[in-house]
Design an enzyme around this catalytic site. Sequence first.
Site, short mmCIF file in Angstrom:
data_model
loop_
_atom_site.label_atom_id
_atom_site.label_comp_id
_atom_site.label_asym_id
_atom_site.label_seq_id
_atom_site.Cartn_x
_atom_site.Cartn_y
_atom_site.Cartn_z
N ASN A 155 -4.39 5.75 -1.18
CA ASN A 155 -3.97 5.75 0.23
C ASN A 155 -3.35 7.07 0.66
O ASN A 155 -3.50 7.49 1.80
CB ASN A 155 -3.01 4.60 0.50
CG ASN A 155 -3.76 3.29 0.66
OD1 ASN A 155 -4.98 3.30 0.81
ND2 ASN A 155 -3.06 2.19 0.62
N GLU A 188 -4.62 -0.18 -8.52
CA GLU A 188 -3.56 0.75 -8.91
C GLU A 188 -2.40 -0.09 -9.45
O GLU A 188 -1.87 -0.96 -8.75
CB GLU A 188 -3.12 1.58 -7.72
CG GLU A 188 -4.16 2.63 -7.32
CD GLU A 188 -3.84 3.36 -6.03
OE1 GLU A 188 -4.16 4.56 -5.93
OE2 GLU A 188 -3.29 2.74 -5.10
N HIS A 226 -1.99 -2.98 -6.74
CA HIS A 226 -2.58 -2.63 -5.45
C HIS A 226 -4.10 -2.77 -5.49
O HIS A 226 -4.79 -1.93 -6.05
CB HIS A 226 -2.17 -1.20 -5.07
CG HIS A 226 -2.65 -0.79 -3.72
ND1 HIS A 226 -3.31 0.39 -3.47
CD2 HIS A 226 -2.62 -1.45 -2.54
CE1 HIS A 226 -3.63 0.45 -2.21
NE2 HIS A 226 -3.23 -0.65 -1.62
N SER A 228 0.83 -1.21 0.00
CA SER A 228 0.00 0.00 0.00
C SER A 228 0.86 1.25 0.00
O SER A 228 0.38 2.33 -0.35
CB SER A 228 -0.87 0.04 1.25
OG SER A 228 -1.61 -1.13 1.37
N1 LIG Z 1 -5.63 -4.28 4.86
C1 LIG Z 1 -5.93 -3.53 3.82
O1 LIG Z 1 -6.98 -2.87 3.80
C2 LIG Z 1 -5.00 -3.50 2.63
C3 LIG Z 1 -5.49 -2.96 1.42
C4 LIG Z 1 -4.66 -2.98 0.29
C5 LIG Z 1 -3.37 -3.48 0.40
N2 LIG Z 1 -2.93 -3.98 1.59
C6 LIG Z 1 -1.54 -4.51 1.63
O2 LIG Z 1 -1.62 -5.91 1.55
C7 LIG Z 1 -0.54 -6.49 2.29
C8 LIG Z 1 -1.11 -7.46 3.31
O3 LIG Z 1 -1.96 -6.75 4.20
P1 LIG Z 1 -3.06 -7.50 5.08
O4 LIG Z 1 -3.90 -6.45 5.69
O5 LIG Z 1 -3.66 -8.59 4.28
O6 LIG Z 1 -2.12 -8.12 6.23
P2 LIG Z 1 -2.41 -9.38 7.18
O7 LIG Z 1 -1.44 -9.27 8.30
O8 LIG Z 1 -3.85 -9.51 7.44
O9 LIG Z 1 -1.98 -10.65 6.25
C9 LIG Z 1 -0.64 -10.94 5.92
C10 LIG Z 1 -0.52 -12.44 5.69
O10 LIG Z 1 0.79 -12.73 5.20
C11 LIG Z 1 1.19 -13.98 5.76
N3 LIG Z 1 2.64 -14.11 5.70
C12 LIG Z 1 3.57 -13.52 6.47
N4 LIG Z 1 4.80 -13.93 6.09
C13 LIG Z 1 4.64 -14.76 5.05
C14 LIG Z 1 5.55 -15.52 4.25
N5 LIG Z 1 6.86 -15.47 4.45
N6 LIG Z 1 5.05 -16.30 3.28
C15 LIG Z 1 3.72 -16.37 3.07
N7 LIG Z 1 2.82 -15.68 3.80
C16 LIG Z 1 3.27 -14.89 4.79
C17 LIG Z 1 0.63 -13.93 7.17
O11 LIG Z 1 0.52 -15.23 7.70
C18 LIG Z 1 -0.72 -13.25 6.97
O12 LIG Z 1 -1.75 -14.17 6.76
C19 LIG Z 1 0.24 -5.34 2.88
O13 LIG Z 1 1.29 -5.01 2.02
C20 LIG Z 1 -0.80 -4.22 2.91
O14 LIG Z 1 -0.22 -2.95 2.89
C21 LIG Z 1 -3.72 -4.02 2.69
#
Ligand SMILES: NC(=O)c1ccc[n+]([C@@H]2O[C@H](COP(=O)([O-])OP(=O)(O)OC[C@H]3O[C@@H](n4cnc5c(N)ncnc54)[C@H](O)[C@@H]3O)[C@@H](O)[C@H]2O)c1
Length: 571
Positions: free
Chosen positions: A177, A139, A127, A106
């Site tokens: 964002n 994005e 994104h 993000s």
């Molecule tokens: N939460 C949101 O609204 C949102 C929106 C758009 C983008 N994002 C981006 O998406 C990404 C994930 O965010 P999220 O909110 O889903 O986080 P989250 O913490 O809910 O999920 C992350 C997942 O990654 C897994 N993980 C960690 N290390 C790993 C590895 N080595 N191999 C495989 N899996 C692994 C974890 O077990 C977890 O399930 C971030 O970069 C975030 O910025 C989040």
Amino acid sequence: MGAGIVEVFARNGVDVVAVEISPDALARGRATLTRSTDRAVARGKLAEADRDALHARVDFQVGLDALHAVDLVVEAVPERLDLKRRIFAELDRICRPDTILATNTSSLGVTDIAVATGRPHQVVGLHFFNPAPVMKLVEVVRTVVTAADVVADVEALCARLGKVGVTIGDRAGFIANALLFGYLNQAVGLFEARHVTREDLDAAMTLGCGLPMGPLALLDLIGLDTAYEILNTMYRHGGRNRRHAPTPLIRQMVTAGLLGRKTGRGFYTYDKPGSAKVVPDGSTPTAAADDVPGTTAVATVGVVGSGTTAADLAAVFAAAGHQVVAVGADGPAGTAGAVRAALDEDVTRDRRDATGRDAALARITWADALEQLADADLVVEATAGELDATRALFARLDEVCKPGVLLATASSALPVIDLAMATSRPADVLGLHFCAPVRVRPLVEVVTTVRTSTEATATARAVCAALGRTTLVCADRAGLVVDALLFPYLNDAVQMLEAGYAGVDDIDHAMTLGCGYPTGPFALLDAVGPDVALAVQRALYRESREPGLAPAPLLHHLVTAGRRFREHAGR
Ligand SMILES: NC(=O)c1ccc[n+]([C@@H]2O[C@H](COP(=O)([O-])OP(=O)(O)OC[C@H]3O[C@@H](n4cnc5c(N)ncnc54)[C@H](O)[C@@H]3O)[C@@H](O)[C@H]2O)c1
């Protein structure tokens, strides 16, 4: 996000290898996918057979080695640069040489992630927005080294997934964002300063602005840990803009494990971790809090002013059964015409019938002198005047109105305390800011000064409740709650346009399709008028002296030139 992205691909006929770090995490991801698709089936949005076919397309695996034969990888691990760089280096080793590697980051630099591989020209940002199956925007982030054919392939893929891809350069927070999180962070600041309660803050933005969720509920959905990382990265890599410096409360909540829905507690409490169902907690308002003795009965309402707001207010009060005395500067005829037009429009739009309109009109007395307000129980000033003229008006109202009357201003621009101190009864003076359009939006901001009495506040809330309006009580500050949060976000959008990062349409799309906003920032700026936006922004800046709130020079230039953003974009 990972589970949501898996669903998007599998729903659109693409085979997916879904990888997690451990069997437990994989089971959680699979459960998230199952919950989401079952919900879609229950809502009639997905046939059972299609759900089963969707699941059959997903191969659940632990460990990155399972990705050795795929065409594209979308990484969605936590928002930490060291972790993402490590994973991309590993993916570079494991995947075929022609595999495209995409990150769902993000806020982190896609370039910083790309250079951890030996194929930076095949690395892009992809994104998605939360919830990924619902939000239309993606994005597509192109770095200075991303190959043109890779960008074209990814854009074509977005179209195949039914998404709108907006391609942009690599800048912290990209479009959506960068604009969303400044606003979310500011909202947490208002909450932390106890300027407004949790429920009122969220109601302000849903009911007052038409946003799909309030800022605190949205932060609970995003996850406080993710939000903290995004803000922190944007602050450090996006020019140290103070609007992105994480509000201390966010950090404290992350440390305390209050991460939002995923842990069952964030700003709100949920019935269990991962649930969207809010349950009452110690901060939930009780009905008893509304029960303040000493409220005054309001039968007759005086409305002072001859603009749209005054006409709408006279129409609203009269339609709700109040006797109304409408005092217009241009005499009874001018005011009556505007009120009649407002009520006629309500009939055209089926908000009331012709009998209701005629009954409302019969309850209005048209006046041209303030003396005719002698019997009013509540007077609402809506003259849109400057401070000195409005102070003089309140001094006159103090002379002509009977004791105990509630004196209110409909302005969101003037300090209410200055008007209160122009009278001999500051305890009875407050602000009643009906969010525009007045006859449609259900929210009223009740502005209390340091001198407003609890009885006056309770009376104001009771009057608004009888109109079927939701109220929030807020302190006497520039922009109150809604404008204080809305206009700086619009100003941020102007700054982004001015910096040449994205155009008017892309920025508008990012907010409507990525965040579910009813209108993009430039369409909204053109609708309210750049001059109004500049005036509000100046007031906010004057009061706070926050550099991040200084009006964007482009806003000033367009106002001076008498142009709107749509015309500016079409030059
Ligand atoms: N939460 C949101 O609204 C949102 C929106 C758009 C983008 N994002 C981006 O998406 C990404 C994930 O965010 P999220 O909110 O889903 O986080 P989250 O913490 O809910 O999920 C992350 C997942 O990654 C897994 N993980 C960690 N290390 C790993 C590895 N080595 N191999 C495989 N899996 C692994 C974890 O077990 C977890 O399930 C971030 O970069 C975030 O910025 C989040």
